[in-house]
Design an enzyme around this catalytic site. Sequence first.
Site, mmCIF file in Angstrom:
data_model
loop_
_atom_site.group_PDB
_atom_site.id
_atom_site.type_symbol
_atom_site.label_atom_id
_atom_site.label_comp_id
_atom_site.label_asym_id
_atom_site.label_seq_id
_atom_site.Cartn_x
_atom_site.Cartn_y
_atom_site.Cartn_z
ATOM 1 C CD GLU A 106 -2.928 -0.416 2.575
ATOM 2 O OE1 GLU A 106 -4.037 -0.686 2.445
ATOM 3 O OE2 GLU A 106 -2.416 -0.016 3.371
ATOM 4 C CB CYS A 117 3.061 7.261 3.524
ATOM 5 S SG CYS A 117 3.652 6.303 4.747
ATOM 6 C CB CYS A 145 8.245 -5.026 9.028
ATOM 7 S SG CYS A 145 9.614 -4.236 9.753
ATOM 8 C CB CYS A 158 7.972 -1.830 16.421
ATOM 9 S SG CYS A 158 9.499 -1.472 15.824
ATOM 10 C CB CYS A 214 4.283 -1.408 14.447
ATOM 11 S SG CYS A 214 4.239 -1.584 12.400
ATOM 12 C CG LEU A 255 13.649 8.304 20.753
ATOM 13 C CD1 LEU A 255 15.203 7.786 20.384
ATOM 14 C CD2 LEU A 255 13.865 9.657 20.869
ATOM 15 C CB CYS A 297 0.569 6.231 11.708
ATOM 16 S SG CYS A 297 2.187 6.969 11.331
HETATM 17 N N1 SAH Z 1 10.446 1.013 9.883
HETATM 18 C C1 SAH Z 1 10.208 2.334 9.733
HETATM 19 C C2 SAH Z 1 9.202 2.744 9.095
HETATM 20 C C3 SAH Z 1 7.863 2.322 9.996
HETATM 21 S S1 SAH Z 1 6.201 3.417 9.992
HETATM 22 C C4 SAH Z 1 10.369 3.023 11.249
HETATM 23 O O1 SAH Z 1 10.347 1.983 12.235
HETATM 24 O O2 SAH Z 1 10.671 4.006 11.319
HETATM 25 C C5 SAH Z 1 6.288 4.812 10.320
HETATM 26 C C6 SAH Z 1 6.137 5.112 11.863
HETATM 27 O O3 SAH Z 1 4.808 4.889 12.263
HETATM 28 C C7 SAH Z 1 7.267 4.744 12.751
HETATM 29 O O4 SAH Z 1 7.718 5.778 13.738
HETATM 30 C C8 SAH Z 1 6.288 3.689 13.353
HETATM 31 O O5 SAH Z 1 6.953 3.319 14.750
HETATM 32 C C9 SAH Z 1 5.090 4.349 13.557
HETATM 33 N N2 SAH Z 1 4.031 3.269 13.831
HETATM 34 C C10 SAH Z 1 3.882 1.945 13.798
HETATM 35 N N3 SAH Z 1 2.648 1.588 14.104
HETATM 36 C C11 SAH Z 1 1.923 2.719 14.713
HETATM 37 C C12 SAH Z 1 0.891 2.760 15.205
HETATM 38 N N4 SAH Z 1 -0.043 1.797 15.473
HETATM 39 N N5 SAH Z 1 0.364 3.821 15.811
HETATM 40 C C13 SAH Z 1 1.144 5.009 15.509
HETATM 41 N N6 SAH Z 1 2.316 5.072 14.926
HETATM 42 C C14 SAH Z 1 2.734 3.814 14.519
#
Ligand code: SAH
Length: 366
Positions: free
Chosen positions: A94, A107, A114, A118, A121, A216, A335
């Site tokens: 997507e 985006c 992945c 995390c 996520c 972070l 996100c």
């Molecule tokens: N792998 C990369 C890109 C990931 S997505 C990374 O970790 O930066 C972009 C952002 O969305 C990241 O900061 C991720 O931590 C955040 N993210 C992931 N799941 C989320 C959620 N459920 N709610 C809000 N932000 C989220």
Amino acid sequence: MPTARTNLLDLDRKAMEAFFQALGHKAFHGRNVLKWIHKHGVTDFDAMTDLPKALRATLRDVAEVVVPGVVLEQPAVDGTRKWLLELADGQRIESVLIPDGDRTTLCVSSQVGCALDCSFCSTARQGFNRNLSVGEIVAQVWVAWRRSARPLTNVVLMGMGEPLANFEAVVSAMDVMQDDLAYGLSKYRVTLSTSGIVPAIRRLREVSDVSLAVSLHAPDNALRDELVPINRKYPLEELLPACADYVAGDRRRKVTFEYVMLDGVNDSDAHAKALIRLLEGVPAKMNLIPFNPFPASGYRTSPPERVERFRQRLLRSGLMAMTRKTRGDDIDAACGQLVGRVQDRSRRQLQPQFVKIVWRTDGHVA
Ligand code: SAH
């Protein structure tokens, strides 16, 4: 007969020049083809009228331009637009277009699934499937560029996947995004977001100048180990110097730190205070992201007042801090919840009644 044609969407300027030279032609034809494909959206070699006829015939034998099919194009009420693309092997990814004031940000995804885990996520729950090719990353821009009602101004690698775990392809794809013969986006308008793979951040600085965002999410190692487990391998005392070094030498540049606001987990005054201390000396801007919930996530979103109080504390200490608006809620485009839900849905409901548009490689709408 060649068995596999080269997908020209996989080639950045250097690779394109080398490809044409290997065919016994001049490098500038490669630059012209780059322009045809990306600036003009032309994928049919016969329409590339400034190429010699013989070269066009050769290209038909050895090359192709493979654009993923658009399985679904979904507009949200707030102007956000989501595309579900189907790759040659049937995998689906997507990308999301987010208009905001005079910006229009796309985006994009860098992997299918992945491998990082995390805890908050939804992509992590899908597991890792495979890396995207250069062409599959670039194609997301190609499609959005042609289908967006407004000109695309920014690209963020914040979709599905960890971009620095697909290093070569991502760097090459970002080169195409920045190339004046293609999309011509400046280094301030292409942003890579990483969970913090330190050696790759250091390597990135040597080969690219895109803007850096780092997930972070916690002000100390104990909590970050839990939320972003790659922290166990690359803890904060290694991550933050790599971030500071990334922007060293240019006082106008800052690293964006993303911080997902999780109710009762990382959103207290004490966390804000620790964060301020942690980022002392790092050219930083904070991007607070209200957690986007998904089923069985185990987390709740911090209340808006809490997010604002947290933000005000950061601001008072002189840290730049903004709260990311949640967009595209009604189409699950927010996100961190992109593909998890969509993949589920595409399996259960999307087919076939929700399939609106299939755009084939040859440009015909099926
Ligand atoms: N792998 C990369 C890109 C990931 S997505 C990374 O970790 O930066 C972009 C952002 O969305 C990241 O900061 C991720 O931590 C955040 N993210 C992931 N799941 C989320 C959620 N459920 N709610 C809000 N932000 C989220």
